[in-house]
Design an enzyme around this catalytic site. Sequence first.
Site, PDB file in Angstrom:
ATOM      1  N   LYS B  79      45.990  46.490  66.312  1.00  0.00           N
ATOM      2  CA  LYS B  79      45.570  45.374  67.066  1.00  0.00           C
ATOM      3  C   LYS B  79      46.549  44.255  66.859  1.00  0.00           C
ATOM      4  O   LYS B  79      47.100  43.771  65.976  1.00  0.00           O
ATOM      5  CB  LYS B  79      44.384  45.717  65.722  1.00  0.00           C
ATOM      6  CG  LYS B  79      43.739  44.080  66.379  1.00  0.00           C
ATOM      7  CD  LYS B  79      42.188  43.727  65.177  1.00  0.00           C
ATOM      8  CE  LYS B  79      41.537  42.638  65.767  1.00  0.00           C
ATOM      9  NZ  LYS B  79      40.097  42.375  64.883  1.00  0.00           N
ATOM     10  N   SER B 154      35.391  42.831  66.393  1.00  0.00           N
ATOM     11  CA  SER B 154      36.482  42.504  67.029  1.00  0.00           C
ATOM     12  C   SER B 154      37.413  43.259  67.650  1.00  0.00           C
ATOM     13  O   SER B 154      38.506  43.780  68.809  1.00  0.00           O
ATOM     14  CB  SER B 154      37.584  40.997  66.664  1.00  0.00           C
ATOM     15  OG  SER B 154      38.116  41.311  65.635  1.00  0.00           O
ATOM     16  N   SER B 178      34.282  43.682  61.848  1.00  0.00           N
ATOM     17  CA  SER B 178      35.398  43.894  63.227  1.00  0.00           C
ATOM     18  C   SER B 178      36.113  45.656  62.938  1.00  0.00           C
ATOM     19  O   SER B 178      36.423  45.892  64.299  1.00  0.00           O
ATOM     20  CB  SER B 178      36.300  42.765  63.601  1.00  0.00           C
ATOM     21  OG  SER B 178      35.497  42.202  63.674  1.00  0.00           O
TER      22      SER B 178
END
Lengths: 95, 484
Positions: B79, B154, B178
């Site tokens: 990420k 996210s 997330s």
Amino acid sequence: MSIQIKDVEHVAKLARLNLTDEEKETFTEQLNAILQYAEKLNELDTEGVAPTTHVLHLSNVMREDEVHESLPQEKVFRNAPEEEDGQFKVPAVLE
Amino acid sequence: MTLFDLRLQEVHNRLHEKELSVTDLVDEAFKVIGKREEQVKAYLTLDEEGARAQAAKLDDKLMSGEARGLLFGLPAGIKDNMITEGLRTTCASQFLKNYDPIYDATVITKLKAADTVTIGKLNMDEFAMGGSNENSSFYTTRNPWDLSRVPGGSSGGSAAAVAAGEAYFTLGSDTGGSIRQPASYCGVVGLKPTYGLVSRYGLVAFASSLDQIGPITKNVEDSAYVLQAIAGHDPKDSTSANVEIPDYVSALTGDVKGLRIAVPKEYLDGVDPKVKEAVMDALKVLEGLGAVWEEVSLPHTEYAVAAYYLLASSEASSNLSRFDGVRYGERANHAGSLMDLYLDSRSQGFGPEVKRRIMLGTYALSSGYYDAYYLKAQKVRTLIKRDFDQTFEKFDVIIGPTAPTTAFPLGSQVDDPLTMYLNDILTIPVSLAGVPAVSVPCGFADGLPVGLQIIGKAFDEGTVLRTAHAYEVHTEHHKRRPSL
């Protein structure tokens, strides 16, 4: 409690944000909706309840006071938007 | 069946027998990326050259018979809020669009020590703020099961990449759900470890008392391996817990006989009936394996979202004050004064959701409102944590859905932040309490994956993973793949 545009302008200044007129209107509306929802918390009696700032028992992390090499300037300034003579350059603070 | 459908142990056996090389694995990753990335858009940055160089090094290691790391040869996606030395790290923000880090996050150092291959950085909501990935300032990742739907947020890029076979595993970060919510929407396994188990050093901070890094994988066993590699105390992180790390892989015994499961009624009220049905079916599977379950109440669940958004936004407003245009990142041109430099750089660098949260947090922390909002929310956090503590006195795990619905259509909630926030209603309480939870696929509703959330006591990832694994080996949902 209702938020007005002037409150949004004040908070934006504290948060170091410039907002357009359109953003001010949108945020006024959205922050009102979110804070109205947050009023829900007042349904709960929290008298005598200790706040939880953190789920872990935190303690300071100390290291030995030993001399290490500094980061090379080249690395420090790798992402600098502007630098001069080994310093980050910004507009004049004093006129 | 592709190489990426193999369990880690099977991949390692093939590498050991020289039926496969690390270069083959990296080739496959980029082949799939070449075929699917245009549709899925999971990655923000690809590092094909770096990945191939690392693969060649690992192949040399394989040939020479040197000791191999726990995750040897596995192509991983990261990420884009985890700092990677020499590899652009943007947090999906215009503010950091050209940011070139000078060090590695601790998780990256650990993955390198475990001999993984980083193939790229994954899309996300800007600064990890959002539940749909639509807040990325670059582009939106799409759900591999239905390209017209969100992958969740996210860590949407991290979940979509695994679901699409574009990485063997990925790392995500979870502040209010997330990792788990996108894992649920994309039909993969997402684990949020106990707060403090995995170092946050080098994770760009959103809400420091909540953020936690964790793995996203195709199955529970792989998740245990990745956790094994990244967990552990880090003196560079003052919020890192100094606890002994057990053997997570050997905890996967398949035995859940006598396991005591709590099912909160608040986690089943108001969820999509098809989601509820999938969860009830999952409970039947566990019951069939000898576990026992009982309905309980976590009475403060309905207050979690309000408390979370005040706390997380407050911490975000403080953390994001470092973005000032002076030392790195976006800088406004032609600013006449230092104050204008701050104002203009921040205003043009941050997107709408980030600004909204900074505004909310600044308001909640400002003089006159601190007690009414921030302090009140912290006290409610205590009540939510107590709900969990009391439940865990009698039960080993808590089980419910990961999200109230399956993945929603792109654009359907983008103008309504409050509705978007409510998608996280079942993951947020866990984050506030700091306990671990995993989302595993437990069925499909109208062709879209449904996630089962298994929540455990603090630092009891072993039981969480054992339960998830026992369920998984008796079901087939995790084996289904999207038809891209």
